[in-house]
Design an enzyme around this catalytic site. Structure first.
Site, PDB file in Angstrom:
ATOM      1  N   ASP A  94       0.859  -1.166   0.000  1.00  0.00           N
ATOM      2  CA  ASP A  94       0.000   0.000   0.000  1.00  0.00           C
ATOM      3  C   ASP A  94       0.907   1.231   0.000  1.00  0.00           C
ATOM      4  OD1 ASP A  94      -2.796   1.205   2.010  1.00  0.00           O
ATOM      5  OD2 ASP A  94      -2.230   1.531  -0.067  1.00  0.00           O
ATOM      6  N   ASP A 268      -8.145  -7.501   0.353  1.00  0.00           N
ATOM      7  CA  ASP A 268      -7.199  -7.643   1.470  1.00  0.00           C
ATOM      8  C   ASP A 268      -7.925  -7.250   2.740  1.00  0.00           C
ATOM      9  OD1 ASP A 268      -6.680  -4.458   1.191  1.00  0.00           O
ATOM     10  OD2 ASP A 268      -5.952  -5.205   3.131  1.00  0.00           O
ATOM     11  N   CYS A 306     -13.294 -28.692   7.886  1.00  0.00           N
ATOM     12  CA  CYS A 306     -12.068 -28.034   7.429  1.00  0.00           C
ATOM     13  C   CYS A 306     -10.936 -29.037   7.290  1.00  0.00           C
ATOM     14  CB  CYS A 306     -11.676 -26.940   8.436  1.00  0.00           C
ATOM     15  SG  CYS A 306     -10.138 -26.099   8.025  1.00  0.00           S
ATOM     16  N   CYS A 308      -7.679 -28.216   7.176  1.00  0.00           N
ATOM     17  CA  CYS A 308      -6.377 -27.609   7.490  1.00  0.00           C
ATOM     18  C   CYS A 308      -5.628 -28.414   8.549  1.00  0.00           C
ATOM     19  CB  CYS A 308      -6.572 -26.160   7.944  1.00  0.00           C
ATOM     20  SG  CYS A 308      -6.927 -25.896   9.679  1.00  0.00           S
ATOM     21  N   CYS A 311      -7.205 -28.152  12.111  1.00  0.00           N
ATOM     22  CA  CYS A 311      -8.419 -28.950  12.317  1.00  0.00           C
ATOM     23  C   CYS A 311      -8.129 -30.437  12.242  1.00  0.00           C
ATOM     24  CB  CYS A 311      -9.486 -28.555  11.309  1.00  0.00           C
ATOM     25  SG  CYS A 311     -10.137 -26.914  11.636  1.00  0.00           S
ATOM     26  N   HIS A 337      -5.369 -21.423  10.758  1.00  0.00           N
ATOM     27  CA  HIS A 337      -6.723 -21.881  10.415  1.00  0.00           C
ATOM     28  C   HIS A 337      -7.516 -20.788   9.699  1.00  0.00           C
ATOM     29  CE1 HIS A 337     -10.769 -23.511  10.597  1.00  0.00           C
ATOM     30  NE2 HIS A 337     -11.124 -22.333  11.058  1.00  0.00           N
TER      31      HIS A 337
HETATM   32  C1  LIG Z   1      -9.710  -1.601   6.554  1.00  0.00           C
HETATM   33  N1  LIG Z   1     -10.380  -0.765   5.615  1.00  0.00           N
HETATM   34  C2  LIG Z   1      -9.657  -0.115   4.666  1.00  0.00           C
HETATM   35  N2  LIG Z   1      -8.315  -0.258   4.494  1.00  0.00           N
HETATM   36  C3  LIG Z   1      -7.993   0.599   3.490  1.00  0.00           C
HETATM   37  C4  LIG Z   1      -6.752   0.885   2.933  1.00  0.00           C
HETATM   38  C5  LIG Z   1      -5.517   0.286   3.507  1.00  0.00           C
HETATM   39  C6  LIG Z   1      -5.315  -1.123   3.155  1.00  0.00           C
HETATM   40  C7  LIG Z   1      -4.217  -1.515   4.137  1.00  0.00           C
HETATM   41  O1  LIG Z   1      -4.857  -1.775   5.399  1.00  0.00           O
HETATM   42  C8  LIG Z   1      -3.965  -2.041   6.472  1.00  0.00           C
HETATM   43  O2  LIG Z   1      -3.160  -0.921   6.750  1.00  0.00           O
HETATM   44  C9  LIG Z   1      -3.918   0.031   7.464  1.00  0.00           C
HETATM   45  C10 LIG Z   1      -3.089  -3.223   6.148  1.00  0.00           C
HETATM   46  O3  LIG Z   1      -2.042  -3.330   7.130  1.00  0.00           O
HETATM   47  C11 LIG Z   1      -2.513  -3.615   8.443  1.00  0.00           C
HETATM   48  C12 LIG Z   1      -2.437  -3.022   4.792  1.00  0.00           C
HETATM   49  O4  LIG Z   1      -1.773  -4.220   4.421  1.00  0.00           O
HETATM   50  C13 LIG Z   1      -0.390  -4.120   4.361  1.00  0.00           C
HETATM   51  C14 LIG Z   1      -3.428  -2.706   3.704  1.00  0.00           C
HETATM   52  O5  LIG Z   1      -2.655  -2.381   2.523  1.00  0.00           O
HETATM   53  C15 LIG Z   1      -3.246  -2.736   1.311  1.00  0.00           C
HETATM   54  C16 LIG Z   1      -6.672   1.878   1.928  1.00  0.00           C
HETATM   55  N3  LIG Z   1      -5.449   2.196   1.385  1.00  0.00           N
HETATM   56  C17 LIG Z   1      -5.375   3.194   0.485  1.00  0.00           C
HETATM   57  N4  LIG Z   1      -4.187   3.540  -0.042  1.00  0.00           N
HETATM   58  N5  LIG Z   1      -6.489   3.889   0.041  1.00  0.00           N
HETATM   59  C18 LIG Z   1      -7.725   3.581   0.510  1.00  0.00           C
HETATM   60  O6  LIG Z   1      -8.726   4.258   0.111  1.00  0.00           O
HETATM   61  C19 LIG Z   1      -7.853   2.527   1.488  1.00  0.00           C
HETATM   62  C20 LIG Z   1      -9.110   2.191   2.018  1.00  0.00           C
HETATM   63  C21 LIG Z   1      -9.165   1.230   3.035  1.00  0.00           C
HETATM   64  N6  LIG Z   1     -10.197   0.753   3.779  1.00  0.00           N
END
Ligand SMILES: CNc1nc2c(CC[C@H]3O[C@H](OC)[C@H](OC)[C@@H](OC)[C@@H]3OC)c3nc(N)[nH]c(=O)c3cc2[nH]1
Length: 374
Positions: A94, A268, A306, A308, A311, A337
């Site tokens: 991200d 994700d 499951c 896995c 389980c 799991h």
């Molecule tokens: C939960 N709702 C949620 N998460 C949004 C993430 C972050 C995803 C991010 O959410 C965690 O970061 C905090 C994860 O780490 C704990 C990241 O994984 C590495 C993950 O990266 C893709 C968004 N990222 C961007 N750049 N733009 C967004 O509009 C956006 C919207 C989200 N809604």
């Protein structure tokens, strides 16, 4: 030139669900797919070998966290994030905007980017479209995300419009900031809040700039599921069919099934990993909170259906004991799991789409849950 392609292999007759395949410089990614979150260069409590055993094709890394600690230059000098964490399959990072807002302190956003203080030691930093791309390229991610503002919810229409326009200008700067020859794919992120016209405007701007894939941002920020689905309904049909669609931060198993039905390819969420550490386990019949007294002497596996490792070898009684004893193995087994469940659900979706029976798969998914309201 990126070595990134996306092929649409099949579409569902009764919904907008689609079966696809991404090719990245580090391998194929079958879609629809769930991507385990590996914030600080590790999917918490999981060895890379265990991730492979349960079928993880791609994992996520976090620009914000790795930039602050241990630093992207250090990781680059040690051979990049794949080498650093011993993961040779694709990684998506991200861009850091969301994390600055969810973790950073005293942040200030302006045309340049976001100034913030580290949540670790209070040191001051700036993340901008240019620096976010530089960090992601230093980490060596195979799919990198445009630097954007994930607009909080609720927010005034005026703020949504202004922020979305700025994220559009930032997206253009991200594309210009990419190093030529870096084989990573850059995805644009659609904003626009909960306003169909502002979402459409954001899509048009990103399409005009041109990206290898398109994410729908600004969801899973506290809105009702119905509103999340409404934004998907309004936005997904505007995106090109021959490019991957990624809804960020989503979601529950139900959210994944509903998102797939609307044409989403990538998801994700921290839910399977975070809930595991809190003793909440996902099953085909709903959620199991392992700390409950009723599991004290329960010899059954978490989910009898499951396949896995957990389980197949451990009882609910043992998992409850580990959780109650605050044992490290509790997080390891619960995470194994839960990720197996999420990845298995998406494998089932792909198989159903291959077999032209996604409609039946979806009905069966809901029936199993209805039969056992947890
Ligand atoms: C939960 N709702 C949620 N998460 C949004 C993430 C972050 C995803 C991010 O959410 C965690 O970061 C905090 C994860 O780490 C704990 C990241 O994984 C590495 C993950 O990266 C893709 C968004 N990222 C961007 N750049 N733009 C967004 O509009 C956006 C919207 C989200 N809604």
């Amino acid at each position: 030139m990126t070595e990134f392609t996306f092929d649409l292999l099949a579409t569902d007759s009764g919904s907008a669900a689609r079966r696809g395949r991404m090719t990245t410089r580090r391998g194929l990614i079958e879609t629809p797919i769930f991507m385990p979150v590996g914030t600080q260069g590790t999917v918490k409590a999981m060895l890379p070998e265990a991730l492979k055993e349960i079928g993880a094709q791609i994992i996520l890394g976090n620009t914000y966290h790795l930039f602050l600690r241990p630093g992207h230059e250090l990781i680059r000098n040690l051979g990049g994030l794949h080498r650093f964490m011993n993961w040779d399959r694709p990684i998506l990072t991200d861009s850091g905007g969301f994390q600055v807002f969810s973790l950073g302190a005293l942040r200030k956003i302006d045309e340049e980017g976001v100034r913030f203080q580290s949540h670790l030691d209070g040191s001051s930093h700036v993340l901008s479209p240019e620096s976010s791309i530089a960090v992601q390229e230093a980490l060596g991610a195979d799919i990198i995300m445009a630097f954007d503002e994930c607009i909080p919810y609720p927010a005034s229409r005026e703020y949504v419009a202004e922020s979305t326009a700025r994220s559009g200008r930032w997206a253009r700067r991200c594309k210009l900031a990419r190093s030529q020859g870096d084989g990573a794919a850059l995805f644009g992120i659609v904003q626009g809040g909960m306003h169909p016209d502002l979402r459409a405007g954001s899509v048009n701007e990103l399409l005009e700039i041109g990206f290898e894939g398109y994410a729908i941002g600004g969801l899973s920020v506290g809105e009702e599921a119905a509103l999340m689905y409404e934004v998907m309904d309004n936005t997904l049909p505007l995106l090109p069919r021959d490019r991957p669609r990624y809804v960020m931060g989503v979601g529950t198993p139900e959210n994944l099934i509903e998102g797939v039905s609307r044409g989403v390819d990538m998801f994700d969420c921290v839910m399977p990993t975070r809930n595991a550490r809190n003793g909440v386990l996902f099953t085909s019949f709903g959620k199991v909170s392992i700390k409950q007294a009723r599991y004290l002497a329960d010899p059954l596996p978490v989910d009898p259906d499951c396949s896995c490792y957990v389980c197949g070898n451990y009882s609910r009684a043992y998992l409850r004991h580990l959780y109650q004893s605050n044992e490290i193995l509790s997080s390891v087994l619960n995470t194994h799991h839960n990720l197996h469940y999420y990845l298995g659900l998406m494998q089932g979706v792909r198989d159903a789409l291959d077999g032209g029976r996604f409609g039946e798969f979806k009905k069966d998914f809901y029936r199993k849950r209805a039969d056992n309201p947890s």
